[in-house]
Design a protein around this motif. Structure first.
Motif, PDB file in Angstrom:
ATOM      1  N   GLU A 162       0.849  -1.183   0.000  1.00  0.00           N
ATOM      2  CA  GLU A 162       0.000   0.000   0.000  1.00  0.00           C
ATOM      3  C   GLU A 162       0.891   1.240   0.000  1.00  0.00           C
ATOM      4  N   LYS A 165      -0.982   5.085   0.088  1.00  0.00           N
ATOM      5  CA  LYS A 165      -1.643   5.307   1.382  1.00  0.00           C
ATOM      6  C   LYS A 165      -0.665   5.237   2.541  1.00  0.00           C
ATOM      7  N   HIS A 293       4.369  -3.002   6.154  1.00  0.00           N
ATOM      8  CA  HIS A 293       3.625  -3.689   5.119  1.00  0.00           C
ATOM      9  C   HIS A 293       4.024  -5.142   5.309  1.00  0.00           C
ATOM     10  N   VAL A 322      -3.948  -4.656  -3.432  1.00  0.00           N
ATOM     11  CA  VAL A 322      -3.061  -3.862  -2.584  1.00  0.00           C
ATOM     12  C   VAL A 322      -3.106  -4.402  -1.169  1.00  0.00           C
ATOM     13  N   PRO A 324      -2.722  -4.227   2.687  1.00  0.00           N
ATOM     14  CA  PRO A 324      -2.811  -3.108   3.631  1.00  0.00           C
ATOM     15  C   PRO A 324      -1.523  -2.881   4.429  1.00  0.00           C
TER      16      PRO A 324
END
Lengths: 336, 336
Positions: A162, A165, A293, A322, A324
């Motif tokens: 991710e 973000k 991640h 993706v 999180p």
DNA sequence: CTGAAAGCGCTTACAG
DNA sequence: CTGAAAGCGCTTACAG
């Protein structure tokens, strides 16, 4: 030398066809025959010759994995995830390290194609320009999944961290804890992961109405030496820098070590946030705040996606998954 | 679907035999034929089918590597060295992670045998007792080289780190810089590498006439948690401990972190020396003094040794190569 | 329920 | 210098 299906057949006085069927659990074979074949196979320590069966069935039970570097926390963890899934599917894994060289990458693709692997899992080398070798995989209709280092030029599934973000979260955290002049030690921007992290950095600043200063974005090409030099230069000319967000934890650790060597207090004067949540975060002092991640999960899902293609042939085109991430606050950044 | 030697033959109006010979650089073939074949092969993007040629020639051009864990600095570096040599020999590498499980190891050996790999490079899982699967390799006359995690039960070449001497050097350094009560955080002693490091520790003490206290040797099984617990316990009951030698750098780093959390000064009160010279040595504070061995080199030489067997068939039995190590003094130990 | 036969894609002694 | 043929070890339609 090595024992074959024929050997079993002749000692049992039956045909090789029957032995093959018995070994492969074909329903037609009588219980009695099956048992005697299996028992003898075990006793003689028979191992099917994969080259022969692969030649016949057009399946090698092997997948090829390309990574830029094995000796890295990210990729070696991803490889564990891949291996896990491969074993569960009775597959072997050919692992190739491209060393960030496209040339090497091209050679490996060629030789894996020649090895007739049933699928590819690829994390691209940096500096992608000429990717005709990837096209060769697609043209040969061999299943392919990109992970982490992806390319949008191909309509194949992609598994990513991710990045946008995560970076956004990291930089927002810096801003929320009082930082206003935040440096980004960036990766090569022709890698989507690096590029997306940089975009996340920019967006976070925008969202908080902090102007983006391109001079604070330093491409470091993943090299800690570049990070060190950049910090020396920047801290000299910009006394008011109060935060650093790095494209990965190695650069984050280097940032902390460099700042300390310059007698700059972390986080009192400058906060640092990395990306990756590698084990080194908890070794450096102060411990590095980072974005967690899950490389193992990325490898796992990439492999699962590949096997769903290999087994059910459901090519779901350019799907995108993706994995999180989350912010892990440690001592290299301030509390609110 | 994929193009074959027959396709080339028919478009050129010659026989498959000739195409095969041309492609393999057989001397009999005329320059003219050779060129036209090679040109067309390139144009058609022909890749030899390794399963077919392997079946015929009894060579898979693949080696199998077993390691306990990919995601470790030592093994991932060794793997790089192995890959380097494999590529130079036009070989593929099947990498398998045993996760320190002998059961897993057995399964991998079986499936690699079935894949007809031309050779094995093995670093054993810990807890070796039943190693019949290794015997299967030897019985099948498949070349095998042990590296790092070796077993003396088999008459095959072995490549090791300089464990005994390295440990001896580390502990001698501790003694020379004033330590007298030195703890050893040890690995599993059924692994030769761990065992030899412990022997090196003991010998260094003997050489300096310091009595060996078995209560100061703590088996930690490579688990940092065990190291932490051991230090808490020992420092409580033995106020006079002034040195710690750890079987690897991970435990060394853990030792430093634990001592610091107990407000014990490193190296003023307790010196710490690790083993491996991993990158984390330069991240922890104070930087960890360690023994540098060369995992890349170990992998490289193990692979070279394997290929000399594969190519020239000179099985040099139980030869043993020890890769030199050196002491790297940093801040976690005192100067003389 | 079992067998004979063909064939996967290649290599290589044998023949000319 | 080139080709026809056999065969590596397996699987699988076809036949019975």
């Amino acid at each position: 030398m090595s024992i074959t299906i024929k050997d079993i057949a002749s000692t049992l006085g039956i045909s090789p066809s029957t032995v093959s069927r018995a070994l492969n659990g074909h329903p037609d074979i009588s219980e009695k025959t099956r048992k005697s074949v299996k028992d003898l196979a075990k006793k003689m320590n028979y191992q099917v010759n994969q080259m022969a069966s692969g030649l016949r069935t057009k399946r090698s039970f092997t997948i090829g994995v390309l990574v830029p570097k094995i000796a890295s926390h990210f990729f070696s963890s991803a490889l564990s995830g891949i291996q896990e899934v491969a074993v569960a599917n009775n597959y072997q894994v050919l692992i190739c390290q491209t060393n960030e060289s496209q040339n090497q990458e091209r050679k490996y693709v060629k030789s894996l194609l020649s090895a007739k692997v049933d699928g590819f899992l690829i994390s691209l080398a940096k500096g992608q320009k000429t990717i005709t070798h990837i096209k060769a995989i697609v043209d040969n209709k061999v299943p392919l999944v990109f992970f982490d280092r992806i390319s949008d030029s191909f309509n194949v599934p992609k598994i990513e961290a991710e990045d946008f973000k995560g970076a956004h979260r990291a930089v927002t955290h810096l801003i929320d804890t009082g930082c206003r002049k935040i440096v980004h030690l960036a990766g090569p921007d022709n890698l989507t992961a690096s590029y997306n992290r940089m975009q996340g950095y920019k967006q976070a600043l925008k969202d908080k109405n902090i102007p983006i200063d391109e001079k604070l974005i330093i491409p470091c090409d993943f090299d800690p030496e570049n990070a060190k030099k950049a910090i020396h230069r920047l801290m000299g000319q910009n006394g008011d820098i109060d935060g650093i967000f790095t494209v990965n934890d190695e650069l984050g650790v280097e940032a902390i070590l460099t700042l300390k060597s310059m007698n700059i207090k972390v986080p009192d004067q400058v906060s640092v946030v990395g990306f990756g949540d590698f084990p080194i975060c908890r070794i450096v002092e102060p411990n590095l705040t980072s974005i967690r991640h899950n490389p193992y999960q990325i490898g796992l899902e990439a492999a699962q996606c590949l096997f769903s293609q290999i087994n059910h042939k459901n090519i779901d085109g350019g799907s995108r998954r993706v994995i999180p991430s989350e912010l892990v606050v440690r001592d290299s950044s301030k509390t609110k």
